[in-house]
Design an enzyme around this catalytic site. Structure first.
Site, PDB file in Angstrom:
ATOM      1  N   ILE A  15       0.862  -1.251  -0.066  1.00 16.43           N
ATOM      2  CA  ILE A  15       0.038  -0.091   0.163  1.00 16.43           C
ATOM      3  C   ILE A  15       0.728   1.309   0.003  1.00 16.43           C
ATOM      4  O   ILE A  15       0.408   2.233  -0.496  1.00 16.43           O
ATOM      5  CB  ILE A  15      -1.103   0.129   1.242  1.00 16.43           C
ATOM      6  CG1 ILE A  15      -2.133   0.974   0.968  1.00 16.43           C
ATOM      7  CG2 ILE A  15      -0.562   0.031   2.659  1.00 16.43           C
ATOM      8  CD1 ILE A  15      -3.465   0.611   1.551  1.00 16.43           C
ATOM      9  N   ASP A  44       7.506   2.580  -7.625  1.00 12.83           N
ATOM     10  CA  ASP A  44       6.716   3.064  -9.095  1.00 12.83           C
ATOM     11  C   ASP A  44       7.638   3.811  -9.954  1.00 12.83           C
ATOM     12  O   ASP A  44       8.423   4.610  -9.403  1.00 12.83           O
ATOM     13  CB  ASP A  44       5.408   3.840  -8.453  1.00 12.83           C
ATOM     14  CG  ASP A  44       4.759   4.575  -9.516  1.00 12.83           C
ATOM     15  OD1 ASP A  44       3.894   3.682  -9.971  1.00 12.83           O
ATOM     16  OD2 ASP A  44       5.135   5.351 -10.201  1.00 12.83           O
ATOM     17  N   TYR A  49       9.925   8.972 -17.086  1.00 12.80           N
ATOM     18  CA  TYR A  49      10.796   9.587 -16.104  1.00 12.80           C
ATOM     19  C   TYR A  49      12.136   9.428 -16.522  1.00 12.80           C
ATOM     20  O   TYR A  49      12.978  10.078 -15.819  1.00 12.80           O
ATOM     21  CB  TYR A  49      10.659   8.659 -14.552  1.00 12.80           C
ATOM     22  CG  TYR A  49       9.256   8.802 -14.198  1.00 12.80           C
ATOM     23  CD1 TYR A  49       8.152   9.780 -14.745  1.00 12.80           C
ATOM     24  CD2 TYR A  49       8.795   7.955 -13.193  1.00 12.80           C
ATOM     25  CE1 TYR A  49       6.820   9.645 -14.386  1.00 12.80           C
ATOM     26  CE2 TYR A  49       7.467   7.834 -12.518  1.00 12.80           C
ATOM     27  CZ  TYR A  49       6.565   8.675 -13.275  1.00 12.80           C
ATOM     28  OH  TYR A  49       5.275   8.666 -12.860  1.00 12.80           O
ATOM     29  N   LYS A  78       5.061   2.060 -16.558  1.00 12.27           N
ATOM     30  CA  LYS A  78       4.061   2.795 -17.359  1.00 12.27           C
ATOM     31  C   LYS A  78       4.574   3.030 -18.896  1.00 12.27           C
ATOM     32  O   LYS A  78       5.642   3.336 -19.310  1.00 12.27           O
ATOM     33  CB  LYS A  78       3.461   4.080 -16.719  1.00 12.27           C
ATOM     34  CG  LYS A  78       3.259   4.045 -15.231  1.00 12.27           C
ATOM     35  CD  LYS A  78       2.795   5.551 -14.770  1.00 12.27           C
ATOM     36  CE  LYS A  78       3.143   5.401 -13.301  1.00 12.27           C
ATOM     37  NZ  LYS A  78       4.444   5.675 -12.634  1.00 12.27           N
ATOM     38  N   HIS A 111       0.128   4.908 -19.218  1.00 10.87           N
ATOM     39  CA  HIS A 111       0.315   6.208 -18.460  1.00 10.87           C
ATOM     40  C   HIS A 111      -0.585   7.378 -18.660  1.00 10.87           C
ATOM     41  O   HIS A 111      -1.082   7.976 -17.596  1.00 10.87           O
ATOM     42  CB  HIS A 111       1.648   6.643 -18.838  1.00 10.87           C
ATOM     43  CG  HIS A 111       2.332   7.470 -17.604  1.00 10.87           C
ATOM     44  ND1 HIS A 111       3.753   7.598 -17.639  1.00 10.87           N
ATOM     45  CD2 HIS A 111       1.890   8.367 -16.806  1.00 10.87           C
ATOM     46  CE1 HIS A 111       3.798   8.370 -16.497  1.00 10.87           C
ATOM     47  NE2 HIS A 111       3.056   8.790 -16.059  1.00 10.87           N
TER      48      HIS A 111
END
Length: 316
Positions: A15, A44, A49, A78, A111
């Site tokens: 989580i 993540d 990026y 993504k 994404h």
């Protein structure tokens, strides 16, 4: 206290994860190592990026040192908008895997619902500064995403920045093979996303909150933008629990059963952001924080306002 969310695939997603957007290449590998040392098992990332090789370095160093096994980790990436053509999806995923030096991803997300013109430009712009569409539709892209699951490259697939109508379009698609397992969206008290979260949860789709601290380091921040971390009401709640504002903002999402991915490259903050399982916000405090909602977005993606699949022109 549950530290994972169960996906509709049966997999368990931690989580709290480490976000890596805006983490510079020279620093992100150390951040990933610090996070795993602090107990994080969820990282993540994303192709756009431009730091996945360094994320992979950090992950693989920890595996090599015996700190974790690959199966203990939950790695997310993504698909970028310039790879929405069906024929490009697999190579985009394979590029991410080769940068990360991993055999599979635990979760791979589309994404944005918008396809951009293929090519080396991440944000292909026309003369007016608007992104150039590739005229694909995300339902076609989804079929290629499903093929990645069947090929064993990814364990689960999902979406990011999709609105309710766009998620429904996938759920109602004739011949749908795999439902989205997750929708990753901007979410914090100024953009509480209650309706979208409730809709996703009602469909068995988990939600991940990005920019949970209001992304104070976003490149386009203006001096008069509201600051969540400095909000006196948040600070007061934090003081009461002897916690930081950041810890309260992270805890707020955990109690809504929302996966949350605070980004930091500072080892002390990385540790602090994970120390959120030893206190609980009261119902009253949760109500107060939800009441801050003002539909204020950190990431409006303003150069794609005219795109046919722009997600934020509807209520949710």
């Amino acid at each position: 206290m549950a530290t994972t969310v169960t996906l509709n695939t049966g997999a368990r997603m931690p989580i709290v994860g480490l976000g890596t957007w805006k983490s510079p290449p020279g620093k992100v590998s150390a951040a990933v190592k610090a996070a795993i040392s602090a107990g994080y098992r969820h990282i993540d990332g994303a192709y756009v990026y431009q730091n996945e090789a360094e994320v992979g370095e950090g992950v693989n160093a920890m595996i090599k040192d015996g700190v974790v096994k690959r199966e203990d980790l939950f790695i997310v990436s993504k698909l970028w908008c310039t790879f929405h053509e069906k024929s490009l999806v697999r190579q985009a995923c394979e590029k991410t895997l080769s940068d990360l030096k991993l055999d599979y991803l635990d979760l791979y997300l589309v994404h944005w619902p918008m396809g951009f013109k293929a090519g080396s430009e991440l944000f292909p712009l026309d003369s007016t500064g608007e992104t150039i569409s590739d005229d694909t539709h995300f339902l076609e892209t989804w079929v290629a995403m499903e093929e990645l699951v069947d090929a064993g490259l990814v364990k689960a697939i999902g979406v990011s920045n999709f609105n309710k109508e766009q998620i429904e379009a996938i759920l109602n698609k004739p011949g749908l093979k795999y439902k989205p397992a997750n929708n990753q969206v901007e979410c914090h008290p100024y953009l509480a996303q209650e309706k979208l979260v409730n809709f996703c949860h009602s469909q068995g789709i988990s939600v991940t909150a990005y920019s949970p601290l209001g992304s104070p380091d976003r490149p386009w921040a203006k001096p008069d933008d509201p600051s969540l971390l400095e909000d006196p009401k948040i600070k007061a709640i934090a003081e009461k629990h002897k916690k930081t504002s950041a810890q309260v903002l992270i805890r707020f999402q955990i109690q809504r059963n929302i996966v949350v991915i605070p980004k930091s490259i500072t080892p002390q903050r990385i540790q602090e952001n994970f120390q959120v399982f030893d206190f609980e916000l009261t119902t009253e405090e949760m109500k107060t924080i939800v009441g801050f909602n003002r539909n204020w977005r950190v990431c409006p993606m303003q150069w794609s306002l005219k795109h046919a699949d722009y997600p934020f022109n509807v209520e949710f």
